[in-house]
Enzyme design. Structure first.
Site, PDB file in Angstrom:
ATOM      1  N   GLU A 149       0.812  -1.220   0.000  1.00 15.69           N
ATOM      2  CA  GLU A 149       0.000   0.000   0.000  1.00 15.69           C
ATOM      3  C   GLU A 149       0.847   1.272   0.000  1.00 15.69           C
ATOM      4  OE1 GLU A 149      -2.902  -0.367   3.140  1.00 15.69           O
ATOM      5  OE2 GLU A 149      -3.607  -2.294   2.403  1.00 15.69           O
TER       6      GLU A 149
ATOM      7  N   GLU B 246      -5.883 -10.832  -1.758  1.00 17.34           N
ATOM      8  CA  GLU B 246      -6.757 -10.695  -0.583  1.00 17.34           C
ATOM      9  C   GLU B 246      -8.232 -10.623  -0.997  1.00 17.34           C
ATOM     10  OE1 GLU B 246      -5.408  -7.442   1.882  1.00 17.34           O
ATOM     11  OE2 GLU B 246      -3.314  -7.851   1.470  1.00 17.34           O
TER      12      GLU B 246
HETATM   13  O1  G3I Z   1      -6.630 -11.549  18.123  1.00 21.04           O
HETATM   14  C1  G3I Z   1      -6.246 -10.375  18.851  1.00 21.04           C
HETATM   15  C2  G3I Z   1      -7.020 -10.283  20.171  1.00 21.04           C
HETATM   16  O2  G3I Z   1      -6.646 -11.387  20.998  1.00 21.04           O
HETATM   17  C3  G3I Z   1      -6.686  -8.963  20.834  1.00 21.04           C
HETATM   18  O3  G3I Z   1      -7.487  -8.835  22.006  1.00 21.04           O
HETATM   19  C4  G3I Z   1      -7.008  -7.808  19.876  1.00 21.04           C
HETATM   20  C5  G3I Z   1      -6.710  -6.461  20.467  1.00 21.04           C
HETATM   21  O4  G3I Z   1      -5.306  -6.324  20.585  1.00 21.04           O
HETATM   22  O5  G3I Z   1      -6.201  -7.953  18.686  1.00 21.04           O
HETATM   23  C6  G3I Z   1      -6.533  -9.161  18.003  1.00 21.04           C
HETATM   24  O6  G3I Z   1      -5.709  -9.239  16.860  1.00 21.04           O
HETATM   25  C7  G3I Z   1      -6.110  -8.383  15.789  1.00 21.04           C
HETATM   26  C8  G3I Z   1      -6.216  -9.261  14.546  1.00 21.04           C
HETATM   27  O7  G3I Z   1      -6.484  -8.453  13.387  1.00 21.04           O
HETATM   28  C9  G3I Z   1      -7.294 -10.335  14.662  1.00 21.04           C
HETATM   29  O8  G3I Z   1      -8.537  -9.720  14.731  1.00 21.04           O
HETATM   30  C10 G3I Z   1      -5.007  -7.348  15.592  1.00 21.04           C
HETATM   31  O9  G3I Z   1      -4.973  -6.486  16.707  1.00 21.04           O
HETATM   32  C11 G3I Z   1      -5.320  -6.544  14.331  1.00 21.04           C
HETATM   33  O10 G3I Z   1      -4.254  -5.626  14.057  1.00 21.04           O
HETATM   34  C12 G3I Z   1      -5.443  -7.508  13.139  1.00 21.04           C
HETATM   35  O11 G3I Z   1      -5.841  -6.745  12.002  1.00 21.04           O
HETATM   36  C13 G3I Z   1      -5.415  -7.271  10.746  1.00 21.04           C
HETATM   37  C14 G3I Z   1      -4.995  -6.048   9.904  1.00 21.04           C
HETATM   38  O12 G3I Z   1      -4.704  -6.439   8.559  1.00 21.04           O
HETATM   39  C15 G3I Z   1      -3.769  -5.395  10.491  1.00 21.04           C
HETATM   40  O13 G3I Z   1      -2.711  -6.305  10.481  1.00 21.04           O
HETATM   41  C16 G3I Z   1      -6.592  -7.997  10.099  1.00 21.04           C
HETATM   42  O14 G3I Z   1      -6.835  -9.214  10.771  1.00 21.04           O
HETATM   43  C17 G3I Z   1      -6.275  -8.285   8.633  1.00 21.04           C
HETATM   44  O15 G3I Z   1      -7.423  -8.830   7.964  1.00 21.04           O
HETATM   45  C18 G3I Z   1      -5.857  -7.005   7.911  1.00 21.04           C
HETATM   46  O16 G3I Z   1      -5.488  -7.356   6.600  1.00 21.04           O
HETATM   47  C19 G3I Z   1      -5.197  -6.231   5.762  1.00 21.04           C
HETATM   48  C20 G3I Z   1      -3.995  -6.597   4.892  1.00 21.04           C
HETATM   49  O17 G3I Z   1      -2.881  -6.917   5.701  1.00 21.04           O
HETATM   50  C21 G3I Z   1      -3.688  -5.451   3.931  1.00 21.04           C
HETATM   51  N1  G3I Z   1      -4.871  -5.141   3.110  1.00 21.04           N
HETATM   52  C22 G3I Z   1      -6.048  -4.791   3.905  1.00 21.04           C
HETATM   53  C23 G3I Z   1      -6.402  -5.937   4.844  1.00 21.04           C
HETATM   54  C24 G3I Z   1      -7.662  -5.611   5.631  1.00 21.04           C
HETATM   55  O18 G3I Z   1      -7.436  -4.500   6.459  1.00 21.04           O
END
Ligand code: G3I
Length: 361
Positions: free
Chosen positions: A157, A264
């Site tokens: 990105e 994705e």
């Molecule tokens: O599972 C933990 C939970 O135990 C904890 O309580 C909570 C709060 O800290 O966090 C949870 O983990 C989160 C995880 O998603 C699962 O839900 C992370 O904080 C959170 O940062 C993570 O977000 C991911 C995001 O990228 C940032 O890395 C998303 O799953 C993921 O689908 C998303 O994917 C992105 C691609 O990398 C780039 N393109 C867009 C796409 C969607 O945003």
């Protein structure tokens, strides 16, 4: 990643979409489908979190349909880089081990992303180690540890949402707007010369100016000798994507002759900017978009079909559910049953033309 115009508009309309006729029946669930990885001549990927590995239903679905795995977030800086600058690899190791044990290629995302700047980098004591060295060390440590991975999103990105240049980031500020990208690709290549190294972005199918800027960035990186060896199109779509958009986008991305990763894929129902008359109409539109994406990818030269990755196998696995609990963006429902949209996708993968109730695409 922010949804910008679409998110703002989409979320407003999403409520309207959610208020659509609650009594209209969405398309009936489909019958069983053949394993997607057996239908496609290229790898079918899925994103995964460690929590999925402890869910037997998810494991069975992933083993049945997928031949590639992308850690959804636990192989990113946000998990690996600790406040003191140390690295933790317990969860990415587990995900990599699951992929290996199940004959799936591992795909890593992401090494450098504007939206992740761990405190350890922000507060780096540069009298002890230079920022450049810390940057290089991180990439070498992560790519080196998972040497043998099929590929990496090296830069994620980088292009501004409006297409006017590139995003600001800690990495750009510290190491140069363009030079940090070249550096990241060089370090990743040094750590694993056999990995396919991608630059990855989203809304390329939706925002022509963003796509154009992305393509010009790729050209400049290649001209500079950066070892960019793949282009990632995230493909976070909505059910109202105009017909032909994916075919046009992938055709433009293919111009460099490099492997393409639909990295994705999901198709939101509630982020559509066009409200649908009924639940059935919206799920039929979603099925068409999934089918068209498969057909557009199949239309690429075989050597450029790197992989097509689903960003969430079941609706409840999708990040989009965190934006709207009403969204059903995946191929499989919350119980793991294939939906009609999975039928359309499978039909398209096996070369068939998707025929919805009102005829062809
Ligand atoms: O599972 C933990 C939970 O135990 C904890 O309580 C909570 C709060 O800290 O966090 C949870 O983990 C989160 C995880 O998603 C699962 O839900 C992370 O904080 C959170 O940062 C993570 O977000 C991911 C995001 O990228 C940032 O890395 C998303 O799953 C993921 O689908 C998303 O994917 C992105 C691609 O990398 C780039 N393109 C867009 C796409 C969607 O945003």
């Amino acid at each position: 990643m922010t949804w910008s115009r679409r998110a703002i508009l989409g979320s407003g309309l999403a409520l309207a979409a959610c208020e659509r006729d609650a009594h209209s029946q969405p398309a009936p669930a489909a019958g069983p489908i053949a394993p997607l990885k057996s239908l496609a001549p290229f790898p079918i990927g899925t994103c995964a979190q460690v929590s999925h590995l402890d869910d037997p239903a998810w494991v069975q679905l992933a083993r049945t349909h997928c031949s590639q795995l992308t850690p959804e977030w636990e192989m990113k800086m946000e998990y690996i880089v600790q406040p003191d600058g140390s690295f933790r690899f317990d969860r990415p190791d587990r995900l990599a081990g699951f992929a290996r044990a199940n004959g799936m290629r591992l795909y890593g995302t992401t090494l450098v992303w504007y939206s992740q700047k761990p405190d350890a980098f922000v507060n780096l004591d540069e009298s002890r180690v230079s920022f450049a060295k810390a940057f290089d060390n991180y990439i070498a440590a992560v790519v080196g540890r998972y040497r043998g991975a099929a590929g990496w999103d090296v830069v994620n990105e980088a292009v501004a949402e409006d297409g006017d240049g590139w995003r600001e980031s800690l990495w750009a500020t510290k190491l140069g707007a363009f030079d940090h990208m070249v550096r990241a690709f060089d370090r990743a290549h040094a750590a694993d010369p056999n990995a396919t190294l991608f630059i990855n972005d989203y809304n390329l199918e939706w925002l022509p100016k963003k796509l154009d800027t992305f393509l010009r960035l790729v050209e400049r990186l290649l001209d500079a000798g950066a070892p960019v060896s793949g282009l990632g199109c995230q493909t976070h779509l909505a059910a109202d994507l105009p017909s032909g958009a994916m075919e046009r986008t992938l055709r433009q991305l293919a111009r460099f002759g490099l492997p393409i990763h639909v990295s994705e894929l999901d198709v939101s129902l509630t982020l559509s900017e066009k409200p649908f008359a009924s639940a059935r109409a919206s799920t039929e539109a979603q099925a068409r978009v999934y089918a068209e994406t498969a057909q557009a990818f199949l239309a690429l030269p075989r050597r450029q079909q790197f992989a097509l990755t689903l960003w969430g196998l079941r609706d409840k696995d999708s990040w989009l559910r965190g934006k709207n609990a009403q969204d059903d963006p995946a191929l499989f429902d919350d119980t793991g049953r294939p939906k009609a949209t999975a039928q359309a996708f499978a039909q398209a993968l096996s070369g068939g033309l998707y025929e919805n109730a009102s005829g062809r695409l």
